[in-house]
Design a protein around this motif. Structure first.
Motif, PDB file in Angstrom:
ATOM      1  N   LYS A  74       0.847  -1.186   0.000  1.00 17.81           N
ATOM      2  CA  LYS A  74       0.000   0.000   0.000  1.00 17.81           C
ATOM      3  C   LYS A  74       0.889   1.245   0.000  1.00 17.81           C
ATOM      4  O   LYS A  74       1.956   1.253   0.604  1.00 17.81           O
ATOM      5  CB  LYS A  74      -0.901  -0.001   1.240  1.00 17.81           C
ATOM      6  CG  LYS A  74      -1.891   1.156   1.320  1.00 17.81           C
ATOM      7  CD  LYS A  74      -2.649   1.141   2.649  1.00 17.81           C
ATOM      8  CE  LYS A  74      -3.515  -0.084   2.805  1.00 17.81           C
ATOM      9  NZ  LYS A  74      -4.362   0.003   4.028  1.00 17.81           N
ATOM     10  N   GLU A  75       0.440   2.281  -0.691  1.00 10.71           N
ATOM     11  CA  GLU A  75       1.106   3.576  -0.665  1.00 10.71           C
ATOM     12  C   GLU A  75       0.033   4.655  -0.619  1.00 10.71           C
ATOM     13  O   GLU A  75      -0.739   4.812  -1.570  1.00 10.71           O
ATOM     14  CB  GLU A  75       2.005   3.777  -1.884  1.00 10.71           C
ATOM     15  CG  GLU A  75       2.701   5.134  -1.905  1.00 10.71           C
ATOM     16  CD  GLU A  75       3.600   5.334  -3.106  1.00 10.71           C
ATOM     17  OE1 GLU A  75       3.751   6.492  -3.556  1.00 10.71           O
ATOM     18  OE2 GLU A  75       4.153   4.323  -3.613  1.00 10.71           O
ATOM     19  N   ILE A  76      -0.022   5.381   0.493  1.00 11.58           N
ATOM     20  CA  ILE A  76      -1.021   6.428   0.681  1.00 11.58           C
ATOM     21  C   ILE A  76      -0.291   7.767   0.767  1.00 11.58           C
ATOM     22  O   ILE A  76       0.433   8.034   1.728  1.00 11.58           O
ATOM     23  CB  ILE A  76      -1.844   6.207   1.965  1.00 11.58           C
ATOM     24  CG1 ILE A  76      -2.438   4.797   1.993  1.00 11.58           C
ATOM     25  CG2 ILE A  76      -2.923   7.268   2.085  1.00 11.58           C
ATOM     26  CD1 ILE A  76      -3.444   4.516   0.907  1.00 11.58           C
ATOM     27  N   LEU A  88       5.920   7.874  12.833  1.00 10.18           N
ATOM     28  CA  LEU A  88       4.782   7.020  12.535  1.00 10.18           C
ATOM     29  C   LEU A  88       4.502   6.115  13.724  1.00 10.18           C
ATOM     30  O   LEU A  88       5.423   5.627  14.377  1.00 10.18           O
ATOM     31  CB  LEU A  88       5.123   6.168  11.300  1.00 10.18           C
ATOM     32  CG  LEU A  88       4.094   5.223  10.705  1.00 10.18           C
ATOM     33  CD1 LEU A  88       2.940   6.002  10.088  1.00 10.18           C
ATOM     34  CD2 LEU A  88       4.761   4.353   9.645  1.00 10.18           C
ATOM     35  N   GLU A  89       3.216   5.931  14.043  1.00  8.12           N
ATOM     36  CA  GLU A  89       2.791   4.959  15.040  1.00  8.12           C
ATOM     37  C   GLU A  89       1.599   4.190  14.494  1.00  8.12           C
ATOM     38  O   GLU A  89       0.731   4.780  13.838  1.00  8.12           O
ATOM     39  CB  GLU A  89       2.391   5.645  16.350  1.00  8.12           C
ATOM     40  CG  GLU A  89       3.550   6.047  17.249  1.00  8.12           C
ATOM     41  CD  GLU A  89       4.093   4.875  18.054  1.00  8.12           C
ATOM     42  OE1 GLU A  89       3.954   4.865  19.290  1.00  8.12           O
ATOM     43  OE2 GLU A  89       4.645   3.940  17.431  1.00  8.12           O
ATOM     44  N   VAL A  90       1.553   2.892  14.767  1.00  7.94           N
ATOM     45  CA  VAL A  90       0.472   2.046  14.264  1.00  7.94           C
ATOM     46  C   VAL A  90      -0.169   1.331  15.445  1.00  7.94           C
ATOM     47  O   VAL A  90       0.505   0.631  16.205  1.00  7.94           O
ATOM     48  CB  VAL A  90       0.986   1.026  13.232  1.00  7.94           C
ATOM     49  CG1 VAL A  90      -0.178   0.201  12.692  1.00  7.94           C
ATOM     50  CG2 VAL A  90       1.717   1.735  12.099  1.00  7.94           C
ATOM     51  N   ALA A  91      -1.474   1.508  15.607  1.00 10.44           N
ATOM     52  CA  ALA A  91      -2.212   0.876  16.690  1.00 10.44           C
ATOM     53  C   ALA A  91      -2.484  -0.587  16.367  1.00 10.44           C
ATOM     54  O   ALA A  91      -2.316  -1.044  15.234  1.00 10.44           O
ATOM     55  CB  ALA A  91      -3.529   1.621  16.926  1.00 10.44           C
ATOM     56  N   ALA A  96      -3.126   4.104  11.715  1.00  7.60           N
ATOM     57  CA  ALA A  96      -1.788   4.688  11.675  1.00  7.60           C
ATOM     58  C   ALA A  96      -1.862   6.191  11.927  1.00  7.60           C
ATOM     59  O   ALA A  96      -2.790   6.868  11.470  1.00  7.60           O
ATOM     60  CB  ALA A  96      -1.131   4.419  10.321  1.00  7.60           C
ATOM     61  N   TYR A  97      -0.888   6.687  12.672  1.00  3.17           N
ATOM     62  CA  TYR A  97      -0.753   8.116  12.936  1.00  3.17           C
ATOM     63  C   TYR A  97       0.605   8.570  12.407  1.00  3.17           C
ATOM     64  O   TYR A  97       1.588   7.838  12.528  1.00  3.17           O
ATOM     65  CB  TYR A  97      -0.837   8.408  14.434  1.00  3.17           C
ATOM     66  CG  TYR A  97      -2.120   7.975  15.098  1.00  3.17           C
ATOM     67  CD1 TYR A  97      -3.200   8.843  15.208  1.00  3.17           C
ATOM     68  CD2 TYR A  97      -2.253   6.687  15.607  1.00  3.17           C
ATOM     69  CE1 TYR A  97      -4.383   8.444  15.821  1.00  3.17           C
ATOM     70  CE2 TYR A  97      -3.428   6.275  16.221  1.00  3.17           C
ATOM     71  CZ  TYR A  97      -4.488   7.163  16.328  1.00  3.17           C
ATOM     72  OH  TYR A  97      -5.650   6.761  16.935  1.00  3.17           O
ATOM     73  N   ALA A  98       0.660   9.769  11.848  1.00  2.00           N
ATOM     74  CA  ALA A  98       1.932  10.289  11.324  1.00  2.00           C
ATOM     75  C   ALA A  98       2.040  11.768  11.646  1.00  2.00           C
ATOM     76  O   ALA A  98       1.065  12.518  11.512  1.00  2.00           O
ATOM     77  CB  ALA A  98       2.028  10.067   9.820  1.00  2.00           C
ATOM     78  N   SER A  99       3.230  12.186  12.082  1.00  2.00           N
ATOM     79  CA  SER A  99       3.460  13.601  12.363  1.00  2.00           C
ATOM     80  C   SER A  99       3.972  14.299  11.104  1.00  2.00           C
ATOM     81  O   SER A  99       4.760  13.739  10.345  1.00  2.00           O
ATOM     82  CB  SER A  99       4.468  13.763  13.501  1.00  2.00           C
ATOM     83  OG  SER A  99       5.733  13.215  13.162  1.00  2.00           O
ATOM     84  N   ASP A 100       3.494  15.521  10.900  1.00  2.52           N
ATOM     85  CA  ASP A 100       3.870  16.312   9.731  1.00  2.52           C
ATOM     86  C   ASP A 100       4.536  17.594  10.219  1.00  2.52           C
ATOM     87  O   ASP A 100       3.885  18.469  10.785  1.00  2.52           O
ATOM     88  CB  ASP A 100       2.615  16.639   8.910  1.00  2.52           C
ATOM     89  CG  ASP A 100       2.889  17.576   7.748  1.00  2.52           C
ATOM     90  OD1 ASP A 100       4.067  17.795   7.414  1.00  2.52           O
ATOM     91  OD2 ASP A 100       1.911  18.092   7.164  1.00  2.52           O
ATOM     92  N   SER A 101       5.850  17.701   9.989  1.00  3.11           N
ATOM     93  CA  SER A 101       6.571  18.893  10.411  1.00  3.11           C
ATOM     94  C   SER A 101       6.516  19.997   9.361  1.00  3.11           C
ATOM     95  O   SER A 101       6.802  21.156   9.663  1.00  3.11           O
ATOM     96  CB  SER A 101       8.033  18.551  10.718  1.00  3.11           C
ATOM     97  OG  SER A 101       8.688  18.056   9.557  1.00  3.11           O
ATOM     98  N   GLY A 102       6.151  19.664   8.127  1.00  2.00           N
ATOM     99  CA  GLY A 102       6.077  20.657   7.070  1.00  2.00           C
ATOM    100  C   GLY A 102       4.942  21.637   7.292  1.00  2.00           C
ATOM    101  O   GLY A 102       5.108  22.856   7.187  1.00  2.00           O
ATOM    102  N   THR A 103       3.773  21.126   7.576  1.00  4.71           N
ATOM    103  CA  THR A 103       2.619  21.918   7.976  1.00  4.71           C
ATOM    104  C   THR A 103       2.188  21.333   9.307  1.00  4.71           C
ATOM    105  O   THR A 103       1.627  20.234   9.321  1.00  4.71           O
ATOM    106  CB  THR A 103       1.474  21.835   6.952  1.00  4.71           C
ATOM    107  OG1 THR A 103       1.958  22.254   5.676  1.00  4.71           O
ATOM    108  CG2 THR A 103       0.319  22.716   7.363  1.00  4.71           C
ATOM    109  N   PRO A 111      -7.900   2.044   9.700  1.00  3.06           N
ATOM    110  CA  PRO A 111      -7.644   0.676   9.205  1.00  3.06           C
ATOM    111  C   PRO A 111      -8.285   0.483   7.831  1.00  3.06           C
ATOM    112  O   PRO A 111      -9.447   0.842   7.614  1.00  3.06           O
ATOM    113  CB  PRO A 111      -8.312  -0.205  10.262  1.00  3.06           C
ATOM    114  CG  PRO A 111      -8.376   0.635  11.490  1.00  3.06           C
ATOM    115  CD  PRO A 111      -8.555   2.045  11.022  1.00  3.06           C
ATOM    116  N   ASP A 112      -7.498  -0.048   6.906  1.00  2.00           N
ATOM    117  CA  ASP A 112      -7.963  -0.275   5.535  1.00  2.00           C
ATOM    118  C   ASP A 112      -8.385   1.009   4.829  1.00  2.00           C
ATOM    119  O   ASP A 112      -9.094   0.963   3.812  1.00  2.00           O
ATOM    120  CB  ASP A 112      -9.131  -1.285   5.515  1.00  2.00           C
ATOM    121  CG  ASP A 112      -8.741  -2.626   6.095  1.00  2.00           C
ATOM    122  OD1 ASP A 112      -7.608  -3.067   5.840  1.00  2.00           O
ATOM    123  OD2 ASP A 112      -9.563  -3.223   6.829  1.00  2.00           O
TER     124      ASP A 112
END
Length: 235
Positions: A74-76, A88-91, A96-103, A111-112
């Motif tokens: 998968k690529e999102i 990145l953290e995955v429950a 999935a949670y991801a931090s964005d330092s750009g904005t 999930p899915d």
């Protein structure tokens, strides 16, 4: 597993020796990886230190690979070109949670799910970096490189900056990890650089202690991310 921000390689280190084997190759630098149920999740950006930065339009994505074969599953991608996914953290349920330092914001991928959604974008965020998920308490901790440590409610996305009762500088933290009743931080924005342990109070609203575990070790260049393995921290 080790991800390279320069080459996009994901490597595996053997248990019995120092040999590294290539597991997968991402189309951008691998800024963080998580292993869940024989699946590798990666925060990928074709910007900054990536050796082919500038050859294509900039993008940030969460990618999923088969940990055994390295095959991409998968690529999102994030829609905005200025996004930079740093951690990145995955429950357990696959969220999935991801931090964005750009904005400055936190993304969530259900999930899915097939698109990243903005989960938390508090106006006090400046430069989100490491995140650490406490599923038991329903809290996502986030280290802001300039503003300090935040606790984000995983149900509402509401963010609260933790009180700094330890009176220590809490900026400059890249990787962030949950351990027992506190957090381990890789503070590479300090002089000297150090690995620190942040003790939390009972209701997880304040940093009550600040312990330096490693500092400015010989051979260091820039420690970034790591992993808790039992009672050991590898970085």
């Amino acid at each position: 597993y080790i991800g390279s921000v320069r080459s996009g390689a994901i490597l595996k280190a053997g248990k019995k020796d120092d040999a590294l084997t290539l597991v997968a190759k991402a189309p951008g630098g691998v800024f963080d990886i998580e292993l869940r149920n024989k699946t590798l999740w990666a925060a990928v950006n074709n910007q900054l230190a990536y050796e082919q930065a500038g050859e294509e339009d900039p993008f940030a994505a969460v990618m999923v690979f088969d940990a055994r074969t390295g095959a991409p599953k998968k690529e999102i991608r994030v829609d905005e070109a200025d996004a930079i996914l740093g951690d990145l953290e995955v429950a357990k349920d696959g969220t999935a949670y991801a931090s964005d330092s750009g904005t400055p914001r936190i993304f969530r991928l259900p999930p899915d799910g097939d698109s990243m959604e903005v989960f938390s974008a508090d106006p006090t965020f400046v430069n989100p970096q490491g995140i650490a998920l406490d599923e038991k308490s329903g809290v996502l901790y986030m280290a802001d490189y300039l503003a300090g440590i935040f606790a984000i409610d995983t149900q509402t996305g509401e963010a609260m900056q933790l009180s700094n009762d330890a009176k220590a500088w809490l900026g400059g933290i890249d990787g962030l990890y949950l351990y027992e009743d506190g957090l381990i931080g890789i503070q590479n924005g300090s002089t000297p650089q150090r690995i620190v342990y942040l003790g939390l109070n009972n209701d997880k609203t304040a940093i009550t202690s600040f312990i330096t575990m490693h500092r400015n070790l010989e051979g260091w260049n820039e420690p970034t991310h790591g992993a808790v393995v039992g009672d050991e921290f590898h970085y």
